[in-house]
Design a protein around this motif. Structure first.
Motif, PDB file in Angstrom:
ATOM      1  N   GLN A 198       5.614  23.952  60.908  1.00  8.56           N
ATOM      2  CA  GLN A 198       4.757  24.967  61.516  1.00  8.56           C
ATOM      3  C   GLN A 198       3.623  24.371  62.340  1.00  8.56           C
ATOM      4  O   GLN A 198       3.103  25.029  63.236  1.00  8.56           O
ATOM      5  CB  GLN A 198       4.146  25.869  60.424  1.00  8.56           C
ATOM      6  CG  GLN A 198       5.137  26.773  59.741  1.00  8.56           C
ATOM      7  CD  GLN A 198       5.735  27.784  60.694  1.00  8.56           C
ATOM      8  OE1 GLN A 198       5.061  28.308  61.575  1.00  8.56           O
ATOM      9  NE2 GLN A 198       7.031  28.040  60.543  1.00  8.56           N
ATOM     10  N   LEU A 431      12.855  31.178  55.797  1.00  8.71           N
ATOM     11  CA  LEU A 431      13.018  32.603  56.068  1.00  8.71           C
ATOM     12  C   LEU A 431      13.126  33.403  54.778  1.00  8.71           C
ATOM     13  O   LEU A 431      12.582  34.499  54.669  1.00  8.71           O
ATOM     14  CB  LEU A 431      14.300  32.837  56.874  1.00  8.71           C
ATOM     15  CG  LEU A 431      14.218  32.747  58.397  1.00  8.71           C
ATOM     16  CD1 LEU A 431      15.618  32.899  58.990  1.00  8.71           C
ATOM     17  CD2 LEU A 431      13.284  33.831  58.937  1.00  8.71           C
ATOM     18  N   LEU A 434       9.889  34.521  52.962  1.00  9.96           N
ATOM     19  CA  LEU A 434       8.795  35.022  53.790  1.00  9.96           C
ATOM     20  C   LEU A 434       8.202  36.304  53.197  1.00  9.96           C
ATOM     21  O   LEU A 434       6.969  36.476  53.146  1.00  9.96           O
ATOM     22  CB  LEU A 434       9.328  35.275  55.203  1.00  9.96           C
ATOM     23  CG  LEU A 434       8.344  35.327  56.359  1.00  9.96           C
ATOM     24  CD1 LEU A 434       7.483  34.080  56.427  1.00  9.96           C
ATOM     25  CD2 LEU A 434       9.102  35.494  57.661  1.00  9.96           C
ATOM     26  N   PRO A 464       8.870  29.462  64.812  1.00  8.22           N
ATOM     27  CA  PRO A 464       8.201  30.765  64.692  1.00  8.22           C
ATOM     28  C   PRO A 464       8.930  31.715  63.741  1.00  8.22           C
ATOM     29  O   PRO A 464      10.143  31.630  63.563  1.00  8.22           O
ATOM     30  CB  PRO A 464       8.209  31.299  66.126  1.00  8.22           C
ATOM     31  CG  PRO A 464       9.296  30.564  66.819  1.00  8.22           C
ATOM     32  CD  PRO A 464       9.374  29.215  66.180  1.00  8.22           C
ATOM     33  N   GLY A 465       8.162  32.601  63.140  1.00 17.86           N
ATOM     34  CA  GLY A 465       8.729  33.642  62.293  1.00 17.86           C
ATOM     35  C   GLY A 465       9.131  33.186  60.909  1.00 17.86           C
ATOM     36  O   GLY A 465       9.864  33.884  60.212  1.00 17.86           O
ATOM     37  N   LYS A 466       8.658  31.999  60.504  1.00  9.76           N
ATOM     38  CA  LYS A 466       8.996  31.501  59.166  1.00  9.76           C
ATOM     39  C   LYS A 466       7.731  31.053  58.433  1.00  9.76           C
ATOM     40  O   LYS A 466       6.667  30.915  59.024  1.00  9.76           O
ATOM     41  CB  LYS A 466       9.936  30.303  59.275  1.00  9.76           C
ATOM     42  CG  LYS A 466      11.287  30.643  59.886  1.00  9.76           C
ATOM     43  CD  LYS A 466      12.078  29.383  60.164  1.00  9.76           C
ATOM     44  CE  LYS A 466      13.288  29.711  61.040  1.00  9.76           C
ATOM     45  NZ  LYS A 466      13.747  28.519  61.752  1.00  9.76           N
ATOM     46  N   PRO A 469       3.875  34.496  56.773  1.00 12.66           N
ATOM     47  CA  PRO A 469       4.120  35.867  57.237  1.00 12.66           C
ATOM     48  C   PRO A 469       3.019  36.326  58.196  1.00 12.66           C
ATOM     49  O   PRO A 469       1.870  35.938  58.052  1.00 12.66           O
ATOM     50  CB  PRO A 469       4.103  36.691  55.953  1.00 12.66           C
ATOM     51  CG  PRO A 469       3.399  35.844  54.940  1.00 12.66           C
ATOM     52  CD  PRO A 469       3.572  34.418  55.339  1.00 12.66           C
ATOM     53  N   ARG A 470       3.398  37.127  59.160  1.00 16.03           N
ATOM     54  CA  ARG A 470       2.405  37.641  60.122  1.00 16.03           C
ATOM     55  C   ARG A 470       1.415  38.577  59.441  1.00 16.03           C
ATOM     56  O   ARG A 470       1.753  39.300  58.544  1.00 16.03           O
ATOM     57  CB  ARG A 470       3.124  38.412  61.238  1.00 16.03           C
ATOM     58  CG  ARG A 470       3.770  37.486  62.227  1.00 16.03           C
ATOM     59  CD  ARG A 470       4.584  38.262  63.268  1.00 16.03           C
ATOM     60  NE  ARG A 470       5.642  37.430  63.798  1.00 16.03           N
ATOM     61  CZ  ARG A 470       5.469  36.482  64.724  1.00 16.03           C
ATOM     62  NH1 ARG A 470       4.261  36.261  65.210  1.00 16.03           N
ATOM     63  NH2 ARG A 470       6.489  35.761  65.158  1.00 16.03           N
TER      64      ARG A 470
END
Lengths: 470, 470
Positions: A198, A431, A434, A464-466, A469-470
């Protein structure tokens, strides 16, 4: 100029794969649960090439998924539409310093190759796990891999003295070194280790090596209970001054799974038992490893004395000590078939949890109880690094139902959280965890992770996306 | 409402000191090199009160300097115009779990109190250094303190399982736990440890405890050279399976300094020697610690056999084994007088460097050579955690000249950098190494530190102007 033509210029034809056939190895993962179609696969051969790739991707906002051995279990290397940055061509073992007991290695070095290289000098790199023949150093560090020898030698992060990383914008961060003390500002080394790509891409590292134990005492033990097993661990640690290298738990279902799956597999004991333990003690001092006149090796005697005593107390039901290196390897082969055994049946919900050691029995009983409430026809399978409180608990629901599987995962996390454990012990987040991160991790910690991610990768192009968490 | 009246409301009269007399203990540091006039001293008694203080300071942009034992050597606790946030009232040892071998402690617990509490259970918290009677856990963690037992047990960060921290905005981050494996996102625990209060304020932690060694073998050894000393270290490690707990180097000037400074001090040997080593081996297994029929303790015999052999080879010139606990403590008292001995003369330029073990001799020779070029009338003094490659090298210039002192510091850093060492091994950066950070740390790493600092403390109120150069 498109990003692909820029990369082609940087890497040459060998360094950039774009056809479906060439990219096939990176389009799926070992578990079969994650498939994706990458934009392309970049295979830089040096840190400078990794730097050039990242500079180009940063300029154009191109997402990048760093991959080394692709043996992760949580989808961390899935790369739909992204550029895969494979470290597999960075395979140099730059040097082994036998006096300082260190090795400087590139990210694409396969773990078992480092094992072999250390062995040539009568040294070991102690970190090991089933996928060691494919896993590479870059992924080992980026996931802070654990495995079977953490009990004595620590997790990956405890074995790393220095590293080089390429940041999101392509700049190279030099944290290389082989110092045992270094308090110069924030510890970025530990931040990058376990960050799952990341924050930057680890391209090389200096790791610690250790003297190869002069002798091992290895045994399969049928304990009367998990509590009795922990008593065994504590007694052998006390008797040997903390020389237990591995302490692995396999329940009856695991032994049965092994027998069913592997041709020629043998049961550890004549009768089936619930609590099967693989214990290994390593002797590094001559006085523990030098055979006496009667041929007995002191470290083996120390282990066997404890086993005999505990059999007399009824805490151990059966035990077999390895009589040869071949016998020892047979014991380990059973344990290391864990991934194959676990994923041989579907559907499954696999987990990787940690609790305090005395809580393992409570976790296992409570998880099974609640599993059968959710799905009375379900079954489960565990294998555990018991000495670390790390359980790989897998549930097999009776039907492939996404809601049911989600409910089972939630249930396991509930049990873990009640015990103040972790929903992610050694496999990482990727993933598949997450959602668990979003539900279970301290919200202040999550915000801090998001802030750090945004600070070091402002365009959000690294994996991205792992993980976070947003 | 002013910030002080807000804090008075939060903390009560006992919790906020504002008079010069009350604030005196926080207005100067142990070395005497740093004096400051704080705005006030806040003394919260709980994590919740720390949180409230930080929320108030964040709202008004008030700089805060967290302080626990105030024993740092680099000015990290200097607080001109800032609010001192003292952890000294958070003194609870919340619990010791003898089965899990952990202690949960608050930041204001004095290190030696934790030692005593662990000893009540036949356990140890292995981290120790001269200031243990004043240093507190909060500062120990925030500086990733080292000391004399790092060789066997690691630095502070290796001993911490979990922690609680209050962030710049007052939010409480819960990273508490007692797990041996936890890969759930970025490792914020390791980021906070050693961050010198730049990112958050550690208010409590769970630390590892270890079995108390059943016996020690402790000796003062006069080695023929530093290389011979390293041979001694390697041989005793091999013979004992890595049981050396401490390996400390004191040159002749250190011994002389001790005799001059401390009434009743005794020399270790009849004659003066250049390379004096304090070695201590800890026996945790009964077979090493149980006296035989003739009264000899196996661990002592193992050490003495190595010493005798090396004397025959001419590598050791003299050696004395501790014959009693009192004798052992006398050996340690000499080593632990290091800070007093070092700072007894002025002016001085003190350093805290680390190099790879085989490079210590080169460092010492080269630093002295270049020192005498800069100032032919200068002298120097060293004391080293030789087993970690960590040297406290202090130069005494012949005149108190800022330019000369700066040149000496630069010179030492040059020698260290040539050897790929660290200018800050265990004392940290604080104020005194801020220039060294700017000059010597990898620029990409510095930028990453600045970005992380800005992300987690956007108003820059936590210990501003230290550790991370602008």
């Amino acid at each position: 100029m498109t990003i692909l033509s820029t990369l082609q210029d940087v890497l040459g034809p060998q360094g950039l794969l774009t056809t479906e056939a060439d990219m096939a190895p990176w389009a799926r993962d070992w578990t079969g649960a994650y498939a994706s179609t990458p934009l392309a696969v970049a295979r830089p051969a040096t840190t400078a090439e990794v730097s050039a790739v990242m500079a180009a991707c940063h300029a154009s906002g191109q997402p990048v998924v760093p991959v080394s051995g692709n043996t992760g279990l949580n989808g961390g290397a899935a790369a739909q539409g992204a550029l895969v940055l494979s470290l597999d061509r960075m395979t140099a073992i730059r040097g082994i310093d036998t006096a300082a007991r260190t090795a400087e290695v590139e990210a694409g070095v396969i773990l078992s190759r480092l094992h072999d290289a250390a062995a040539d000098h009568d040294l070991i790199f102690p970190l090991t796990f089933g996928a060691r023949g494919s896993a590479m150093i870059g992924g080992v560090l980026s996931t802070n891999a654990g495995g079977s020898n953490v009990l004595r030698y620590g997790n990956t992060r405890d074995l790393v003295l220095g590293l080089t990383a390429v940041m999101a914008d392509g700049r190279v961060m030099d944290l290389m070194g082989r110092l045992h003390k270094d308090n110069s500002g924030l510890n970025l080394k530990h931040l990058l280790i376990g960050a799952e790509g990341q924050l930057g891409i680890i391209t090389a590292a200096t790791v610690k090596l250790f003297p190869k134990p002069r002798a091992y005492a290895t045994a399969m033990v049928a304990a009367a209970s998990l509590d009795a097993a922990l008593t065994l661990l504590h007694r052998v640690q006390a008797a040997t001054g903390g020389a237990v290298e591995a302490f692995e738990f396999m329940p009856a279902a695991f032994i049965a799974g092994h027998l069913a799956l592997v041709a020629g597999a043998k049961p550890p004991f004549a009768e089936a038992h619930d609590v099967n333990i693989l214990i290994e003690v390593g002797a590094t001092a001559p006085r523990d490893a030098t055979p006496l006149d009667d041929g007995t090796v002191p470290i083996v005697t120390l282990l066997e004395d404890t086993l005999v005593q505990m059999m007399e107390e009824g805490l151990i039901l059966d035990a077999v000590t390895a009589r040869s290196e071949g016998h020892r390897r047979e014991m380990w082969a059973r344990r290391e078939a864990a991934a194959e055994i676990t994923f041989a049946r579907r559907p499954f919900v696999d987990t990787d949890i940690a609790v305090a050691l005395p809580d393992v029995a409570t976790f296992l009983a409570e998880a099974r109880r609640r599993l059968l409430v959710l799905d009375p026809a379900a079954s489960d399978l565990s294998v555990a690094h018991l000495g670390d409180g790390n359980v790989h608990y897998t549930a097999y629901p009776s039907r492939d139902d996404a809601d049911l599987k989600a409910a089972i995962r939630e249930m396991v996390e509930d049990v873990v959280q009640d015990l103040r454990g972790s929903f992610s012990a050694e496999h990482g987040v990727g993933l598949s965890k997450l959602g668990s991160m979003a539900r279970r991790k301290d919200p202040v910690a999550l915000d801090a992770m998001r802030a750090i991610k945004a600070a070091l990768d402002p365009k959000g192009i690294l994996n991205p996306g792992k993980t976070i968490p947003r």
